[in-house]
Design an enzyme around this catalytic site. Structure first.
Site, PDB file in Angstrom:
ATOM      1  N   HIS A   1       0.838  -1.191   0.000  1.00 50.15           N
ATOM      2  CA  HIS A   1       0.000   0.000   0.000  1.00 50.15           C
ATOM      3  C   HIS A   1       0.879   1.250   0.000  1.00 50.15           C
ATOM      4  O   HIS A   1       1.063   1.877  -1.031  1.00 50.15           O
ATOM      5  CB  HIS A   1      -0.933  -0.028   1.219  1.00 50.15           C
ATOM      6  CG  HIS A   1      -1.855   1.145   1.319  1.00 50.15           C
ATOM      7  ND1 HIS A   1      -2.199   1.728   2.520  1.00 50.15           N
ATOM      8  CD2 HIS A   1      -2.493   1.842   0.363  1.00 50.15           C
ATOM      9  CE1 HIS A   1      -3.009   2.746   2.297  1.00 50.15           C
ATOM     10  NE2 HIS A   1      -3.216   2.835   0.986  1.00 50.15           N
TER      11      HIS A   1
ATOM     12  N   CYS B   1      -0.428   0.322   9.682  1.00 52.05           N
ATOM     13  CA  CYS B   1      -0.661   1.682   9.187  1.00 52.05           C
ATOM     14  C   CYS B   1      -2.093   1.861   8.701  1.00 52.05           C
ATOM     15  O   CYS B   1      -2.801   2.758   9.146  1.00 52.05           O
ATOM     16  CB  CYS B   1       0.313   2.013   8.060  1.00 52.05           C
ATOM     17  SG  CYS B   1       1.995   2.293   8.627  1.00 52.05           S
ATOM     18  N   HIS B   2      -2.522   1.014   7.778  1.00 51.34           N
ATOM     19  CA  HIS B   2      -3.847   1.199   7.198  1.00 51.34           C
ATOM     20  C   HIS B   2      -4.657  -0.086   7.154  1.00 51.34           C
ATOM     21  O   HIS B   2      -5.611  -0.201   6.409  1.00 51.34           O
ATOM     22  CB  HIS B   2      -3.730   1.796   5.793  1.00 51.34           C
ATOM     23  CG  HIS B   2      -2.907   3.042   5.756  1.00 51.34           C
ATOM     24  ND1 HIS B   2      -1.578   3.030   5.393  1.00 51.34           N
ATOM     25  CD2 HIS B   2      -3.195   4.311   6.093  1.00 51.34           C
ATOM     26  CE1 HIS B   2      -1.080   4.248   5.486  1.00 51.34           C
ATOM     27  NE2 HIS B   2      -2.036   5.058   5.924  1.00 51.34           N
ATOM     28  N   GLY B   3      -4.202  -1.095   7.932  1.00 50.33           N
ATOM     29  CA  GLY B   3      -5.017  -2.277   8.136  1.00 50.33           C
ATOM     30  C   GLY B   3      -5.024  -3.305   7.034  1.00 50.33           C
ATOM     31  O   GLY B   3      -5.966  -4.087   6.936  1.00 50.33           O
TER      32      GLY B   3
END
Lengths: 175, 685
Positions: free
Chosen positions: A120, A139-141
């Site tokens: 990502h 960070c963003h799953g």
């Protein structure tokens, strides 16, 4: 001077164009070293040579992180359960379809070697976390399975497999 | 910058912008429509050349800063890595280092031009003073920058120059401590110098804007020294001045490129290739050539405070020039006496520069004192006096008249001669070495000259000698095994290098248990040094420290003397280092009866002082070669020196190759510029 004739004008125009063109060419060539110097220097490239990793200390179910070219490489000694899970899932249902077999070396099914950088935005996923017995990126799953494939979250692709080969049964060379 | 713009944009978008920010109009009125006197000669192109040099220095400086580490332990090495490993790093560093000298050559010509043509006189006093401020800032920037590579001259230059401030009564020592950020020149000093060296060029750029602003308000002076009266006296800046400046710039670039590609170390000091050592001062501390006249003035005065005051006054006096010289006639062309004294003053400055590079003893000190008096006498006595007694010749009525009566056109060639003379004078810096040992004989090196290349066989034999003999005491720590496979190097294959590297034990670690361990070398490793630290090296060598050999051929030099160094500029002779190293290896001899040597030293003809701690390292037959080269001392010395020259300058062949291409291009380009300039100016004459 007899610059009134059209021949004179043409000669003059040609001279101006030639001079301008030479200046432009000179500028482009001069710019090159100024840009090229930003690329990795010779010592950085040399330090990026292949490395060897001894696998004997890694027990089943454990994993280690080694650095190659400044990137963290996860080397996981997978359990039977992890391998089975990775192979049970229908490939077509994955966001980035790839078989588990294509991500490990033949005959070394228990060893998963992936670059531990979330596809990502470059954070480092945590091993043994998430819902798929694989990796979880805080960070963003994004969640990766036990084959390092993306299963859930914003990451677009699987964790990449670095170039590596088995030098012996217990030693790999990355790079 | 010259009043309201007459620029009338036609495009609607430009109109829109112009009403809100008249920047295009500003550029147009300053650099396009701006009326420039039509009789300007090539001395006036140095303004454009200086602008370009400021740009070159800022641009290359920003890039150097991307690779430089301002830390006392790492700075020297980071500069070497820049030169050796970064793509085109050698080119960018040479540009920046030689660029500083070019900047000063150009500024001195620019200043002498202003002096000769009276460009400081009413109404250009502020313009001139701004110029003096720029010059002061340049000197500060140049000094700060010279400290950054953290070689011996950097360190000791910083020490000497900062100590100037200790002459200030009462607070001197406190000021020096403040400058250093410590009890001596050290890491904090280097850090702040780096910061300031990065800052000052932008301050210069700001003052340059003011300088140009003031110039465009007062208008340019010109060789006739009469103000433009009618339109016939001027031509628009573009294309006339721009094209003429561009031609001047392209000629200057040729001169600049000679240093970048062929003589990168001509203006430098060999001592600065020795890493800074706070315990040893080089025998002769010499500043960069552009400070030498002021350095000579400093040393002429036997009193510390008075010397420092004299040195700074020598620069500050320039700011008062508009009032010291009150003559109404601007241009020395029409001042028969001032003209002669101007050239005498130029000679005084050059001689002072020469003296600044000489050891401060005997006749040099006396000459320095006389010239110091002459220097100040010119400004404080002669110019005020001349302006009162001199009877100037009649001035031309207008610039147009001056152009029509023009006879001589030798100015451009004089400009080039002047530039060359400046460079040669700069080379005289090396003159500072005292003559005591015989001069090493000049050997024939394959890498000398504009097309020189390393002899591959010689490099490989040299490596063998280093490995079998030198490496037992001397390190080669800037060379990695991989370098042996580099293009332009000894020409080994990657596989050969890997095999060679694996013969070495390299300390690595810590491992998982926290221990250091030995492993076989890899191509990326550097040649391991024979001793773990300097103390161990000294202990094993009777107190002497065997120097690292990576840069030895650039860190050693000797006096070439006048006028030899002038010819060296044209023949591109710069093999003092290799000659010296080879001579040392062959210079061991029986001690003459009248010489006494300290214990533990050996007699060497070419070593300064003759007492060297290294025993004779090489003798006939000591190393066997596979390629049939003779096993003689002369051959050994030649080969190992060739190898060490490559070690010090691994990209030399690339440098000379690119240099040839650049010269072909620049000569063609300067030719095109010349014809273009002629065409453009054809209708103005």
């Amino acid at each position: 001077m007899t610059t009134a004739s059209s021949a004179g004008t043409t000669r003059r125009d040609f001279l101006f164009v030639a001079t301008g063109a030479a200046a432009a060419v000179g500028t482009v060539f001069t710019a090159w070293p100024f840009i090229s110097q930003m690329n990795p220097d010779a010592s950085t490239i040399a330090a990026g040579a292949p490395i060897e990793v001894d696998l004997t200390p890694i027990a089943e179910g454990q994993d280690i992180k080694v650095f190659w070219r400044g990137k963290p490489i996860y080397i996981s000694h997978r359990t039977k359960k992890q391998i089975d899970e990775a192979r049970a899932v229908p490939v077509a249902s994955l966001p980035d379809p790839a078989t588990d077999q294509s991500r490990v070396k033949d005959g070394h099914d228990q060893w998963l070697v992936v670059i531990g950088i979330c596809t990502h935005l470059g954070c480092i996923p945590i091993a043994h976390e998430g819902n798929y017995d694989g990796f979880f990126c805080p960070c963003h799953g994004s969640q990766y399975d036990s084959s390092g494939r993306i299963r859930q979250g914003p990451a677009p692709a699987n964790l990449p497999v670095p170039p590596y080969q088995f030098v012996s049964d217990t030693k790999i060379q990355i790079g | 910058m010259s009043g309201p713009s007459e620029y009338q944009p036609t495009h609607p978008a430009l109109k829109w912008l112009e009403r809100r920010l008249p920047i295009i109009g500003l550029v147009h009125s300053s650099f396009v429509a701006y009326p420039t006197p039509r009789n300007l000669n090539y001395w006036w192109t140095f303004g454009a050349i200086l602008s370009m040099m400021l740009g070159v220095q800022i641009l290359t400086g920003i890039i150097l800063a991307m690779h430089y580490t301002p830390n006392a332990d790492l700075a020297f090495k980071s500069v070497e890595s820049l030169v050796r490993d970064v793509n085109y790093g050698w080119l960018l560093r040479n540009m920046h280092a030689a660029g500083a000298s070019m900047f000063f050559i150009a500024v001195y010509i620019h200043m002498f031009r202003g002096l000769y043509y009276g460009s400081y006189k009413e109404p250009r006093e502020v313009l001139w003073i701004l110029g003096v401020i720029i010059y002061l800032l340049m000197m500060a920037t140049g000094f700060l920058g010279y400290v950054l590579p953290w070689g011996q001259m950097s360190f000791w230059g910083a020490t000497v120059i900062t100590n100037l401030f200790s002459a200030v009564p009462y607070v001197g020592d406190s000021i020096v401590t403040l400058l250093w950020g410590g009890y001596s020149v050290g890491n904090p000093t280097l850090n702040r110098f780096f910061s300031l060296h990065y800052l000052l060029p932008f301050v210069i750029a700001g003052v340059v804007v003011l300088h140009i602003w003031a110039l465009h308000v007062a208008g340019q002076n010109n060789p006739a020294g009469v103000e433009p009266k009618t339109e016939k006296d001027t031509v628009p800046f573009t294309p006339y001045a721009t094209i003429k400046d561009a031609f001047g710039v392209s000629c200057f670039l040729l001169f600049f490129a000679w240093f970048i590609f062929y003589m990168p170390n001509y203006l430098g000091d060999a001592d600065n290739y020795i890493p800074a050592n706070p315990g040893v001062t080089p025998a002769h501390i010499v500043p960069e050539w552009y400070y030498l006249p002021f350095y000579a003035i400093l040393r002429s005065i036997p009193n510390k405070l008075a010397g420092v005051i004299a040195m700074f006054s020598a620069i500050i006096v320039l700011a008062f020039l508009p009032w010291l010289d009150s003559a109404k006639t601007r241009s020395s062309k029409y001042r028969p006496l001032a003209k002669q004294f101007f050239w005498i003053f130029v000679v005084i400055c050059i001689l002072l520069g020469y003296l600044g590079a000489q050891p401060p003893e005997g006749i040099y000190v006396i000459a320095g004192r006389i010239l110091t008096v002459c220097y100040f006498g010119y400004f404080l006595v002669l110019l005020p006096l001349l302006s009162r007694i001199e009877k100037p010749r009649p001035l031309p009525n207008s610039i147009a008249d001056d152009v029509l009566s023009k006879s001589g056109k030798a100015v451009a060639s004089v400009a080039i001669m002047f530039a060359v003379a400046g460079a040669l004078f700069a080379g005289s810096v090396q003159n500072a070495r005292a003559e005591e040992s015989p001069v090493p004989p000049s050997e024939k090196w394959s890498f000398a000259g504009p097309f020189g290349k390393y002899d591959r066989g010689s490099l490989q034999r040299g490596l063998k000698i280093y490995k079998e003999v030198c490496s037992s005491c001397h390190g080669l720590s800037y060379i990695a095994f991989r370098n042996l496979a580099d293009a332009d190097g000894p020409g080994y294959s990657v596989a050969q290098v890997a095999a060679l590297a694996s013969e070495y034990k390299i300390k690595d670690g810590p491992n998982d248990a926290g221990d250091m361990f030995d492993r076989p070398g890899r191509a990326a490793d550097y040649f391991p040094s024979p001793f773990p630290n300097d103390q161990a090296a000294r202990a094993a060598n009777g107190g002497g420290l065997p120097p690292d050999l990576s840069l030895i051929t650039k860190a050693r030099s000797y006096e070439r003397g006048f006028p030899q160094f002038i010819f060296d500029f044209f023949t591109q002779f710069q093999e003092q280092g290799p000659n010296y190293v080879s001579a040392i290896l062959q210079g061991f001899d029986k001690k003459p009866a009248d010489v006494t040597l300290p214990e533990g030293t050996y007699y060497n003809k070419y070593f300064p002082g003759h007492a060297i701690k290294m025993p004779k390292p090489l003798s006939d037959g000591q190393v066997t070669f596979d390629d049939g080269a003779p096993a003689t001392l002369a051959q050994y010395s030649h080969d190992v020196t060739t190898f060490l020259m490559w070690a010090a300058e691994p990209h030399m062949e690339a440098r000379k190759r690119l240099g040839l291409q650049v010269f072909v291009f620049l000569i063609i380009f300067a030719g095109l510029m010349f014809w273009t300039k002629k065409k453009v100016w054809a209708d103005a004459h």
